[in-house]
Design a protein around this motif. Sequence first.
Motif, PDB file in Angstrom:
ATOM      1  N   TRP A  86      21.430  -1.546  -2.505  1.00 27.16           N
ATOM      2  CA  TRP A  86      20.620  -0.513  -1.872  1.00 27.16           C
ATOM      3  C   TRP A  86      19.246  -1.147  -1.648  1.00 27.16           C
ATOM      4  O   TRP A  86      18.790  -1.949  -2.458  1.00 27.16           O
ATOM      5  CB  TRP A  86      20.460   0.709  -2.770  1.00 27.16           C
ATOM      6  N   TYR A  87      18.578  -0.788  -0.548  1.00 24.64           N
ATOM      7  CA  TYR A  87      17.272  -1.349  -0.246  1.00 24.64           C
ATOM      8  C   TYR A  87      16.211  -0.263  -0.225  1.00 24.64           C
ATOM      9  O   TYR A  87      16.426   0.833   0.322  1.00 24.64           O
ATOM     10  CB  TYR A  87      17.307  -2.085   1.089  1.00 24.64           C
ATOM     11  N   LEU A  88      15.066  -0.577  -0.830  1.00 26.50           N
ATOM     12  CA  LEU A  88      13.924   0.328  -0.817  1.00 26.50           C
ATOM     13  C   LEU A  88      13.137   0.093   0.470  1.00 26.50           C
ATOM     14  O   LEU A  88      12.691  -1.023   0.738  1.00 26.50           O
ATOM     15  CB  LEU A  88      13.032   0.097  -2.035  1.00 26.50           C
ATOM     16  N   ILE A  89      12.976   1.146   1.240  1.00 25.61           N
ATOM     17  CA  ILE A  89      12.354   1.071   2.559  1.00 25.61           C
ATOM     18  C   ILE A  89      11.058   1.868   2.569  1.00 25.61           C
ATOM     19  O   ILE A  89      11.028   3.043   2.164  1.00 25.61           O
ATOM     20  CB  ILE A  89      13.303   1.638   3.636  1.00 25.61           C
ATOM     21  N   LYS A  90       9.994   1.248   3.014  1.00 27.61           N
ATOM     22  CA  LYS A  90       8.745   1.969   3.287  1.00 27.61           C
ATOM     23  C   LYS A  90       8.764   2.366   4.757  1.00 27.61           C
ATOM     24  O   LYS A  90       8.945   1.526   5.636  1.00 27.61           O
ATOM     25  CB  LYS A  90       7.534   1.078   2.989  1.00 27.61           C
ATOM     26  N   ASP A  91       8.597   3.664   5.015  1.00 30.75           N
ATOM     27  CA  ASP A  91       8.785   4.207   6.363  1.00 30.75           C
ATOM     28  C   ASP A  91       7.588   5.081   6.717  1.00 30.75           C
ATOM     29  O   ASP A  91       7.289   6.048   6.015  1.00 30.75           O
ATOM     30  CB  ASP A  91      10.084   5.014   6.394  1.00 30.75           C
ATOM     31  N   SER A  92       6.928   4.767   7.823  1.00 32.68           N
ATOM     32  CA  SER A  92       5.757   5.536   8.242  1.00 32.68           C
ATOM     33  C   SER A  92       6.127   6.810   8.988  1.00 32.68           C
ATOM     34  O   SER A  92       5.264   7.642   9.262  1.00 32.68           O
ATOM     35  CB  SER A  92       4.853   4.674   9.133  1.00 32.68           C
ATOM     36  N   GLY A  93       7.419   6.987   9.334  1.00 29.74           N
ATOM     37  CA  GLY A  93       7.855   8.152  10.080  1.00 29.74           C
ATOM     38  C   GLY A  93       7.818   9.430   9.268  1.00 29.74           C
ATOM     39  O   GLY A  93       7.826   9.429   8.037  1.00 29.74           O
ATOM     40  N   SER A  94       7.830  10.548   9.975  1.00 28.05           N
ATOM     41  CA  SER A  94       7.679  11.846   9.305  1.00 28.05           C
ATOM     42  C   SER A  94       8.875  12.204   8.441  1.00 28.05           C
ATOM     43  O   SER A  94       8.729  12.870   7.413  1.00 28.05           O
ATOM     44  CB  SER A  94       7.457  12.937  10.356  1.00 28.05           C
ATOM     45  N   SER A  95      10.090  11.777   8.823  1.00 27.72           N
ATOM     46  CA  SER A  95      11.276  12.189   8.071  1.00 27.72           C
ATOM     47  C   SER A  95      11.285  11.615   6.659  1.00 27.72           C
ATOM     48  O   SER A  95      11.962  12.149   5.773  1.00 27.72           O
ATOM     49  CB  SER A  95      12.548  11.755   8.812  1.00 27.72           C
TER      50      SER A  95
ATOM     51  N   ASN B 193       0.841  -1.191   0.000  1.00 29.55           N
ATOM     52  CA  ASN B 193       0.000   0.000   0.000  1.00 29.55           C
ATOM     53  C   ASN B 193       0.879   1.245   0.000  1.00 29.55           C
ATOM     54  O   ASN B 193       1.904   1.296   0.691  1.00 29.55           O
ATOM     55  CB  ASN B 193      -0.919   0.009   1.226  1.00 29.55           C
ATOM     56  N   ASP B 194       0.473   2.229  -0.781  1.00 30.65           N
ATOM     57  CA  ASP B 194       1.226   3.483  -0.880  1.00 30.65           C
ATOM     58  C   ASP B 194       1.307   4.140   0.504  1.00 30.65           C
ATOM     59  O   ASP B 194       0.283   4.358   1.155  1.00 30.65           O
ATOM     60  CB  ASP B 194       0.517   4.418  -1.864  1.00 30.65           C
ATOM     61  N   PRO B 195       2.520   4.462   0.973  1.00 26.97           N
ATOM     62  CA  PRO B 195       2.656   5.031   2.319  1.00 26.97           C
ATOM     63  C   PRO B 195       2.208   6.481   2.434  1.00 26.97           C
ATOM     64  O   PRO B 195       2.067   7.003   3.548  1.00 26.97           O
ATOM     65  CB  PRO B 195       4.167   4.922   2.577  1.00 26.97           C
ATOM     66  N   LYS B 196       1.977   7.137   1.317  1.00 26.50           N
ATOM     67  CA  LYS B 196       1.703   8.574   1.313  1.00 26.50           C
ATOM     68  C   LYS B 196       0.545   8.957   2.224  1.00 26.50           C
ATOM     69  O   LYS B 196       0.597   9.974   2.928  1.00 26.50           O
ATOM     70  CB  LYS B 196       1.425   9.034  -0.123  1.00 26.50           C
ATOM     71  N   ASP B 197      -0.505   8.153   2.215  1.00 22.56           N
ATOM     72  CA  ASP B 197      -1.718   8.514   2.949  1.00 22.56           C
ATOM     73  C   ASP B 197      -1.784   7.924   4.351  1.00 22.56           C
ATOM     74  O   ASP B 197      -2.799   8.099   5.043  1.00 22.56           O
ATOM     75  CB  ASP B 197      -2.948   8.052   2.160  1.00 22.56           C
ATOM     76  N   TYR B 198      -0.721   7.267   4.814  1.00 25.33           N
ATOM     77  CA  TYR B 198      -0.783   6.577   6.110  1.00 25.33           C
ATOM     78  C   TYR B 198       0.459   6.853   6.960  1.00 25.33           C
ATOM     79  O   TYR B 198       1.208   5.954   7.306  1.00 25.33           O
ATOM     80  CB  TYR B 198      -0.959   5.076   5.892  1.00 25.33           C
TER      81      TYR B 198
END
Length: 412
Positions: free
Chosen positions: A361-370, A81-86
Motif C-alpha cells: 500500500w502506498y501513502l499518497i499526499k494529495d492536494s485535491g479536495s476529495s 509539509n503537512d497537506p492540511k493547510d495547502y
Amino acid sequence: MKKRLLVTFIFLVTTVAVYAQNKPKDQASYLEYKNEFFKKVEESSEKYWNKPKTEKKQYKANFDGIDIPKSKEEFKYYWHNDPKDYPQGNTGTCWAFSGTSYFESEVYRLHGNKIKLSELYTAYWEFVEKARGFVESRGTSLFDHGSESNAVERIWKKYGIVPQISYTGLGNGQQYHDHSKVFSEMSSYLDGVKRNNDWNENLVVETIKAIMDHYFGAPPAKVEVDGKWYTPTEYFNKYVNLNFDDYVEFQSTIKQPYYKYCEFEVPDNWWHSKDYLNIPLDEFIATIKNSVRNGYSICIGGDVSEPGIDGIAQAAFVPEFDIPSEYINEYSREYRINNGSTGDDHGIHLLGYLEKDGKDWYLIKDSGSSSRNGNDVGYYFYTEDFVKLKMLSFMVHKEAAKDILKKVTAVK
C-alpha cells in the motif's frame, strides 16, 4: 481405500466449485457524491463569486470487506509539509502542488532544510508560458488548467521560486483557490486573439499577466528571507539549491520503445516534452517499490476518476469487476490508455509504503479536495494494483533508478 479417496476427491472438488460460485465479489452502485471539503470550497466560492452549486452522483465501488490501513502512521514515510493547510481548491493545479511538495521533500532529504514554496507562483508563470505557446503556434497549442510535474523544473529554472508566504495567489477575503473566473476570462481573451488573428506576443502575454494580477496579485520581484532580499532566482539558488539534471521522469507504454526517452503523449504535456524514459511495466513498479524502500519519495501522476477510489474511505483499489489482480499487465494497462478510460488527470506525491498481505500500500499526499474527507486530511492509501494499472508516469532522483538507467540505449 481407492473408493474412499475418490469420494473425498469428489467432495473437495464440489466444495471448491461451490465456494468459487459463491465467493463474494466486489460490487458497486451509484451514490450521492460526498465530498465535504469540496462542499466547503464550493460554499466559500459561491459566497465569494455569487455562483450556484450543482448536485451529482458517482459510480462507486463498495469498500466493505477491503482491509484498508487505519492510519498514515502504519506507513513508513518521509518528511513532507503537512497537506492540511495547502489545498488546491477548485483549480487544475495538482501538477504544481504535487511537484512543489516533492521538491520540498527533496530539499529536506538532501540539505536538511524545511521550506514551504509557493505553488501559485509556478502556476502563474506556467499560464504565461502557455499563452506564449498559444501565440507561437497560432492557437493550436493547448491553453488549459493542467500541466506536468516537470513543468515545475522548467518554470523554476526560468523564473525562480518564492516562499509560499510571499505569494499565496488568494484574493482579499478568499479562503480557497478558485480559478474558474480567471481561467474563463483568459480563455475568452485568447479565443478573441485567435478569431481576429491578433498575434502580438508581447501584448497577449502582458494581457494574460494583467488578468492574473487582478485575481492572484502580481508575483513578487523580490522576497525578504532571514533579513535579506532575494530575487526569485536568487532564492531558488540559495534555499532550494537542487540540480534538476539529477531527476528522471519515467513512463510505461507499449506504444514506444523501451529504454528510450520519448514524449509523454497526454494533453497536459502541452509543450511536448520528450524527457520521459519508457520502461516495461514490471520495472516501472519495481523502481517505485525499491525507491520508496530506500529513502526516496516520488512525484507520480495518472488516473483517479475511478469507482475504486473514495475520499471518505481514504483509499484506492482495483475492484474485481474492473479487472482481477492477476490480469493486470502491460496489455490491460495499455488497453485502458488506448480507449481513454485511463487518462492523466491528477498529480500526487507518493511518500511511503506499507507491506500488507504480500503487496504494497502506498501513502499518497494529495492536494485535491476529495483527500480531505477522511481521518488523515490530505492523504490517500493506494494499493499496488491501483498504481500498476492507473498511474502513468513518475519522477524520482536518478540515484534511486541507477539499475534502470544502465539499460538506456539513448540519451536525451
